[in-house]
Design an enzyme around this catalytic site. Structure first.
Site, PDB file in Angstrom:
ATOM      1  N   GLU A 263       0.858  20.670  77.928  1.00 56.47           N
ATOM      2  CA  GLU A 263       1.296  21.305  76.689  1.00 56.47           C
ATOM      3  C   GLU A 263       0.306  21.059  75.548  1.00 56.47           C
ATOM      4  O   GLU A 263       0.150  21.910  74.662  1.00 56.47           O
ATOM      5  CB  GLU A 263       2.703  20.837  76.316  1.00 56.47           C
ATOM      6  N   GLU A 292      -2.894  29.538  79.789  1.00 55.00           N
ATOM      7  CA  GLU A 292      -2.631  28.653  80.926  1.00 55.00           C
ATOM      8  C   GLU A 292      -3.904  27.998  81.435  1.00 55.00           C
ATOM      9  O   GLU A 292      -3.871  26.882  81.963  1.00 55.00           O
ATOM     10  CB  GLU A 292      -1.924  29.419  82.043  1.00 55.00           C
TER      11      GLU A 292
END
Length: 488
Positions: A263, A292
């Site tokens: 994250e 991502e």
């Protein structure tokens, strides 16, 4: 106090509207963040209404006829390079949003907020049947949304992909994923055959302390970051100096550390977008695959690096759980087909994504009924990973995405793994091997390289162009497969 005069030129008016839209989007993200972290459970219905209202207002302000007039006036205007790109992306967004009725936009937001609350309940009770009506509603709304672009895309699914990865298609992703499904199973079989690593029964208290220490090494400070807990780890930014990340803690595991690093990768991308792009059409990450790739780079190529696992071990030991770097490395690189995507090892992980891509595209294309999803999921897990699914909570209900109507999102996870490996090879080719720096917990060069090569561009480059710009080639699975083979 002086009051600023209203903007008068088309570019000034457009920029003012884009700033307003950015603020509305940030408020919606703040409401969604609160829903997933601190909102009391009974607040779900009210929050769904609030998100629907914000979505409707955003759509109205984004698609007003005056925006089209400004864009038309700017079509042949003399603009600097930055404003040319601002107008180009603003026009793309405007043309797409104009094709979607405001009522549908609001209904999508409301169904997504309500669907998430129902999913939370269904998952907690291991009850897929409870989730079926909400999922059917989301699928129907996603099809209605895709139908708004019927003249633009060959497949309904491509219309949904465009919101997450503009320029990619179902056919291109199928081609890439076919290579992964061909090359990964024998590697999984080989690596899974190694002796199992020592079990690390890490208490939650030690995980919490280590997570904070590692994030501090990455540059996370309390004045402009928050770290919280959610059932599904996520990241969101409300400005260049307001980053919120979450992780989740499971007694006896290291998932919390890897999830926090993952994250962080999302958050640092948003923080390192060029400041002059803030509150414009360019001020976000360009796509979910690139997003991502950033999270996977920090998770796989930093967090699982043999040099950095010594840092993880030191922080866990300082927190009261004595462990060596070799033991941590063996644990976080062990390969074993398993049920849960977010806990999957880096080798089997893409196969989890292939399954979700197959299923959600079939739902949207109408070749799979929602009522049959549970069985299709279980069959796919057996086919791709050789795993039997014992429960809905550990199977079809494990991910939050479909509850919020996010169809077309899942492919970005596997594409992100591929792109991360491409970027890492290019990074080390230019900067040299990072083992010595990582052994000291020093990630400054990595963060700076990514900021220069990827982050600063915001949305000025789409997925494939930004990969080409940073690495000199388009999407390529070979670096990822080489990375996995290095674990032998």
């Amino acid at each position: 106090m002086a009051i600023d005069a209203p903007p008068t030129t088309p570019i000034a008016r457009l920029r003012a509207r884009l700033a307003e839209l950015s603020d509305l989007g940030a408020l919606g993200a703040l409401a969604a963040w609160d829903q997933r972290t601190f909102m009391p459970p009974a607040g779900g219905a009210g929050r769904a209404d609030q998100l629907a209202t914000l979505s409707r207002l955003h759509h109205e302000r984004a698609t007003g006829p005056e925006v089209g007039e400004w864009l038309d006036a700017l079509a042949d205007a003399e603009l600097d390079e930055l404003d040319v790109d601002i107008v180009r992306l603003a026009k793309r967004d405007y043309d797409r949003q104009r094709q979607v009725p405001g009522e549908l936009t609001a209904e999508l937001a409301q169904a997504g907020a309500e669907g998430q609350d129902i999913w939370e309940e269904a998952r907690a009770n291991d009850d897929f049947a409870r989730f079926v009506p909400a999922l059917k509603r989301n699928v129907e709304l996603a099809r209605a949304y895709a139908a708004c672009f019927a003249d633009e895309f060959a497949r309904p699914y491509d219309a949904l992909l465009a919101d997450f990865d503009y320029g990619l298609t179902y056919d291109r992703i199928t081609e890439v994923f076919s290579e992964l499904t061909r090359e990964l199973p024998p590697l999984v079989e080989e690596l899974a055959g190694r002796p199992a690593p020592k079990s690390l029964d890490v208490p939650i208290a030690a995980q919490e302390q280590a997570v904070k220490a590692v994030l501090a090494k990455f540059g996370v400070t309390e004045d402009s970051w928050r770290l919280d807990v959610s059932s599904h780890p996520f990241s969101t930014n409300f400005g260049l100096l307001d980053s919120r990340i979450t992780t989740r803690y499971t007694d006896g595991q290291l998932e919390s550390l890897l999830a926090a690093m993952h994250e962080f990768g999302h958050a640092i991308y948003d923080r390192q977008i060029a400041p002059e792009l803030a509150r414009t059409s360019l001020g976000d990450g360009t796509s979910m695959s690139i997003h991502e790739s950033q999270s996977k780079l920090w998770e796989n190529h930093v967090g699982r690096h043999p040099a950095f696992t010594g840092v993880l071990a030191a922080e866990l030991s300082a927190a009261g759980f004595a462990v060596t770097g070799d033991e941590v490395f063996a644990s976080v690189t062990a390969v074993q087909p398993s049920l849960i995507r977010v806990s999957a090892d880096e080798t089997t992980y893409p196969l989890h994504i292939v399954l979700r891509f197959e299923l959600e595209s079939a739902l949207i294309e109408g070749t799979l009924a929602v009522e049959d999803l549970q069985a299709a999921w279980n069959d796919g897990m057996k086919r791709l990973l050789g795993v039997d699914v014992p429960s809905d909570a550990d199977g079809v209900l494990q991910d939050v995405h479909w509850s919020g109507g996010a169809f077309g999102y899942f492919p970005s996870y596997a594409l992100g793994c591929m792109i991360a490996a491409q970027l890492w090879e290019s990074l080390e080719s230019e900067l040299g091997p990072q083992a010595d720096a990582l052994a000291l917990g020093d990630v400054d060069a990595i963060r700076t390289w990514l900021g220069t090569k990827v982050h600063r561009h915001g949305r000025r480059l789409d997925t494939v162009p930004i990969v080409e710009s940073a690495t000199g080639r388009g999407l390529d699975a070979a670096p990822f497969l080489r990375h996995l083979a290095s674990r032998r």
